[in-house]
Scaffold this active site. Structure first.
Site, short mmCIF file in Angstrom:
data_model
loop_
_atom_site.label_atom_id
_atom_site.label_comp_id
_atom_site.label_asym_id
_atom_site.label_seq_id
_atom_site.Cartn_x
_atom_site.Cartn_y
_atom_site.Cartn_z
N CYS A 1 0.81 -1.22 0.00
CA CYS A 1 0.00 0.00 0.00
C CYS A 1 0.85 1.27 0.00
CB CYS A 1 -0.93 0.11 1.21
SG CYS A 1 -1.93 -1.33 1.47
N ARG B 1 3.10 0.46 -5.44
CA ARG B 1 3.02 -0.21 -4.15
C ARG B 1 1.72 -0.99 -3.98
NH1 ARG B 1 6.56 2.16 -0.71
NH2 ARG B 1 5.33 1.48 1.06
N TRP C 1 -2.75 -2.51 -1.51
CA TRP C 1 -2.37 -3.88 -1.85
C TRP C 1 -2.98 -4.72 -0.74
CZ3 TRP C 1 -0.63 -6.08 -6.03
CH2 TRP C 1 -0.09 -7.37 -5.97
N ASN D 1 -0.66 1.86 5.78
CA ASN D 1 0.22 0.91 5.10
C ASN D 1 0.88 0.07 6.19
OD1 ASN D 1 3.59 1.32 3.85
ND2 ASN D 1 2.28 -0.42 3.64
N GLY D 2 0.68 -1.24 6.12
CA GLY D 2 1.28 -2.10 7.12
C GLY D 2 0.32 -3.22 7.49
N GLU E 1 16.13 -22.63 -8.81
CA GLU E 1 15.66 -21.25 -8.86
C GLU E 1 16.77 -20.33 -9.39
OE1 GLU E 1 13.12 -19.72 -9.04
OE2 GLU E 1 13.56 -17.67 -8.45
N LYS F 1 16.71 -17.96 -12.90
CA LYS F 1 16.97 -16.51 -12.97
C LYS F 1 18.01 -16.23 -14.05
CE LYS F 1 14.27 -15.62 -11.22
NZ LYS F 1 13.16 -16.03 -10.49
N GLU G 1 16.48 -16.64 -17.57
CA GLU G 1 15.42 -15.75 -18.04
C GLU G 1 15.86 -14.30 -18.19
OE1 GLU G 1 11.93 -15.60 -15.55
OE2 GLU G 1 13.13 -15.69 -13.74
N HIS H 1 25.76 -39.06 -14.04
CA HIS H 1 25.01 -40.01 -14.88
C HIS H 1 24.73 -39.41 -16.26
CE1 HIS H 1 24.44 -42.87 -11.62
NE2 HIS H 1 24.26 -41.82 -10.83
N LYS I 1 4.83 -11.24 -16.99
CA LYS I 1 4.83 -11.43 -15.53
C LYS I 1 3.82 -12.50 -15.14
CE LYS I 1 5.96 -10.39 -11.28
NZ LYS I 1 7.21 -11.03 -10.85
C1 F6R Z 1 10.30 -16.65 -12.84
C2 F6R Z 1 8.89 -16.30 -12.88
C3 F6R Z 1 7.93 -17.30 -13.41
C4 F6R Z 1 6.77 -17.44 -12.44
C5 F6R Z 1 5.71 -18.39 -13.00
C6 F6R Z 1 4.58 -18.61 -12.03
O1 F6R Z 1 11.08 -15.59 -12.40
O2 F6R Z 1 8.53 -15.24 -12.49
O3 F6R Z 1 8.55 -18.52 -13.60
O4 F6R Z 1 7.26 -17.90 -11.23
O5 F6R Z 1 5.20 -17.87 -14.20
O6 F6R Z 1 3.94 -17.42 -11.70
P1 F6R Z 1 3.01 -17.31 -10.44
O7 F6R Z 1 3.83 -17.51 -9.23
O8 F6R Z 1 2.40 -15.95 -10.54
O9 F6R Z 1 1.98 -18.40 -10.59
#
Ligand code: F6R
Length: 633
Positions: A19, A45, A92, A118-119, A503, A507, A510, A526, A628
């Site tokens: 927020c 935010r 948010w 906010n909080g 993970e 990163k 991508e 293997h 996203k």
């Molecule tokens: C990687 C990334 C994607 C998401 C995936 C799932 O950095 O952002 O791999 O993790 O598309 O997204 P959510 O978590 O929104 O279901």
């Protein structure tokens, strides 16, 4: 930290995530346009709902509603509002779905006190029960509304500032508050505890806001408030008080106020990224805050106990998610096996349909999604529900499709994530899921309650370890990125280290567009080891459940690979035969507590990916071909 980032480090204390609030009061100026512009700059935010309260000749006028600022602005004709004093909010959601009623500002029973916040108020449930028992009529499901009623209750016959101090004494949690009182139309009260809040000073106008960009139209002179401070602003004046432990308060001296007052030279654009060049790096540095908010918001949440009991009594527990969220699900599966003696089924969401015949009504599906809108995850939930399974949803977005479709809901509290690559939401998911694994351990009888409590208490140190890890990792990650000269690399780990490696590799792929492949280190011989030749880069995530990964690191180095072993500094590894082509990167110690290690070991991979992406000339916030939120099959 780089120089450009250092130059604006003044903003980095202001990292509260959920927020945005603003309040403006002026001598002879309609402040509503300033509030709207401030809200535009705070929308990063949160954008679930918007609201404005104006005080004008003894009355309070409020317009608020669900939706993004521009939509609410048109629908409710926010520009028609006029007044010399106003507060505003962009939300948010954390308590209660994003709808018109839960939008801020919130008022007391008499409708004369309006609050934006906010909080997160941690003792929300007990305060709410007490207020209702004393006859208060609560309209929303938010924690914020409680503040208005607490002030109302305390204000009988007392100056407003005293009522505010008394209300603050009853609240546990985090807050940046902006408050107007119809009886005092040229004043905005405020309070701050672990959520960001600043005061901006202009000519005949003063304002308060969650972040600097929202204040830049007022002036460049900013007062940086500290936790435990509260007070009020008027167009030409202000008073700041400090809460004292055990009750009471003192006024800050003019010298103390002067020491907090600084002139900032930032463009609104740079300021909205907290002075960082990209949202991704800002969000990487917001992780301690996101993890702390997630811990605070969940550690006492009864929903966690209900979820744990469902998991403990399920026939099978299937963990589904995509991308980064899947990796958080892998961490959960490992910790749950250890702490709850439960063997879970972590599945990639888009693969669930091929095995869904095996899901039954006594099973629980735990769906994890930052956005709560990922098609594959929603589809897996739909299939599981069709077969009668119970669905627990873990998301960062209250009111998302996943949230609405879940039988039981759990929330991370990372705030909006703008960079496409998930960073702060990953470690927030890890925190929430680790807390859930511990509770599940109590339910299955694998852990006794004091043991679970002591680990949960130890997890309180995750945010500070994370800060230390960021500090230690960034120079190393930067140097590694500069020296990097390869088209691909391996990231190896065992157990928890493998989940973190997956993970990290995602990163790197991508945002740096470098082929990074994560492999269970034991499996690497293997097949994958065949690729290794002189100077092939191999990164190794060493975790305390699997020190034997050292043997795999040695195997790689023996074949000429350039090996980087990342470990908590106190993890003993048998690397005696290491050669010149192996570097050991010591990160903050974990004391052997596995649950802390994702927070210690993940940042170096995020930072390496980020630094490499920038060095290669890419935009890490908007990687090619990616969105996203993936709402298609
Ligand atoms: C990687 C990334 C994607 C998401 C995936 C799932 O950095 O952002 O791999 O993790 O598309 O997204 P959510 O978590 O929104 O279901």
């Amino acid at each position: 930290m780089r120089n450009a980032e250092k130059a604006v480090s003044v903003t980095q204390r202001w990292k509260g995530l959920l927020c945005g609030i603003i309040g403006v009061t002026a001598v002879d100026l309609n402040v509503v346009p300033l509030v709207i512009r401030g809200l535009q700059r705070l929308e990063y935010r949160g954008y679930d709902s918007v609201g404005i309260a104006v005080t004008s000749s003894g009355t309070l006028l409020i317009r608020k509603g669900a939706g993004e600022l521009e939509a609410v602005r048109r629908r409710l004709s926010l520009d028609e509002l006029q007044g010399l004093t106003a507060i505003g909010h962009t939300r948010w959601a954390t308590h209660g779905p994003p709808n018109d009623i839960n939008a801020h500002p919130h008022t007391d029973c008499s409708g004369t006190v309006a609050v934006v916040h906010n909080g997160v108020i941690r003792n929300y449930s007990s305060l709410r029960q007490e207020l209702v028992a004393r006859g208060h009529r609560l309209k929303s499901e938010t924690d914020t509304e409680l503040v208005a009623h607490l002030i109302e209750e305390a204000s009988a016959g007392k100056p407003f500032i005293e009522a505010l101090a008394s209300a603050l004494g009853k609240i546990e949690g985090t807050y940046a508050l902006g408050i107007v009182n119809a009886g005092e139309p040229d004043r905005i009260y405020f309070a701050k505890m672990r959520s960001p809040l600043l005061i901006g000073i202009g000519k005949g106008v003063r304002a308060l806001a969650s972040d600097i960009p929202a204040l830049l139209d007022i002036g460049k002179t900013i007062v940086f408030l500290d936790d435990g401070e509260f007070g009020y602003i008027t167009p030409n004046d202000m008073a700041i008080y400090r809460l004292l432990p055990g009750g009471g308060y003192v006024k800050l001296t003019p010298q103390e106020v002067a020491a907090r007052t600084k002139v900032v030279e930032l463009s609104p654009e740079a300021a909205s990224k907290g002075g960082y060049p990209h949202f991704m790096i800002k969000e990487i540095y917001e992780q301690p805050e996101a993890v702390r908010e997630t811990y605070d918001g969940n550690v006492e949440d009864p929903a966690l106990d209900r979820a744990a009991s469902l998991l403990a009594s399920a026939e099978k527990v299937i963990v589904v998610a995509a991308g980064t969220s899947y990796h958080a699900g892998l961490v959960f599966s490992l910790i749950a096996a250890r702490r709850a003696r439960l063997l879970l089924y972590p599945l990639i969401a888009s693969e669930v349909s091929y095995v869904s015949d095996a899901i039954g009504k006594d099973d629980v599906l735990l769906a994890v999604s930052q956005s709560g809108e990922t098609y594959d995850t929603l589809e897996a939930m739909r299939l599981a529900k069709e077969r009668g399974a119970t669905v627990i949803g873990v998301t960062n977005v209250v009111g998302s499709a996943l949230d609405r479709a879940s039988d039981l809901k759990l929330y991370t509290r990372a705030g909006p994530e703008i960079g496409v690559a998930a960073t702060k939401t990953f470690l927030s998911q890890v925190m929430l899921l680790e807390l859930l694994a511990l509770r599940t351990g109590v339910e299955t009888g694998a852990l006794d309650r004091p043991e679970a409590l002591s680990i949960a208490n130890a997890l309180k140190s995750a945010p500070s370890l994370l800060s230390a890890a960021l500090e230690a990792s960034d120079p190393v990650a930067t140097a590694m990125a500069r020296a990097f000269n390869s088209k691909s690399l391996y990231v190896l780990g065992r157990g928890l280290g493998h989940a973190i490696a997956k993970e990290g590799a995602l990163k790197i792929k991508e945002i740096a567009y470098v082929h990074a492949e994560a492999y269970p280190a034991g499996e690497s011989k293997h097949g994958p080891i065949a690729l290794v030749e002189r100077d092939f880069p191999v990164m190794v995530v060493a975790t305390s459940d699997s020190p034997e990964v050292a043997g795999n690191a040695i195997e790689m180095a023996a074949r000429g690979a350039k090996v980087f072993v990342t470990r908590p500094a106190d993890l003993r590894l048998e690397l005696s035969s290491q050669k010149g082509n192996m570097s050991v990167i010591d990160l903050p110690p974990s004391g052997g507590l596995l649950e802390l290690e994702p927070f210690i070991l993940s940042p170096i991979y995020q930072l390496f990916a980020y630094r490499l992406s920038v060095l290669l000339g890419h935009n890490p916030d908007k990687p090619r071909n990616l969105a996203k939120t993936v709402t298609v099959e």
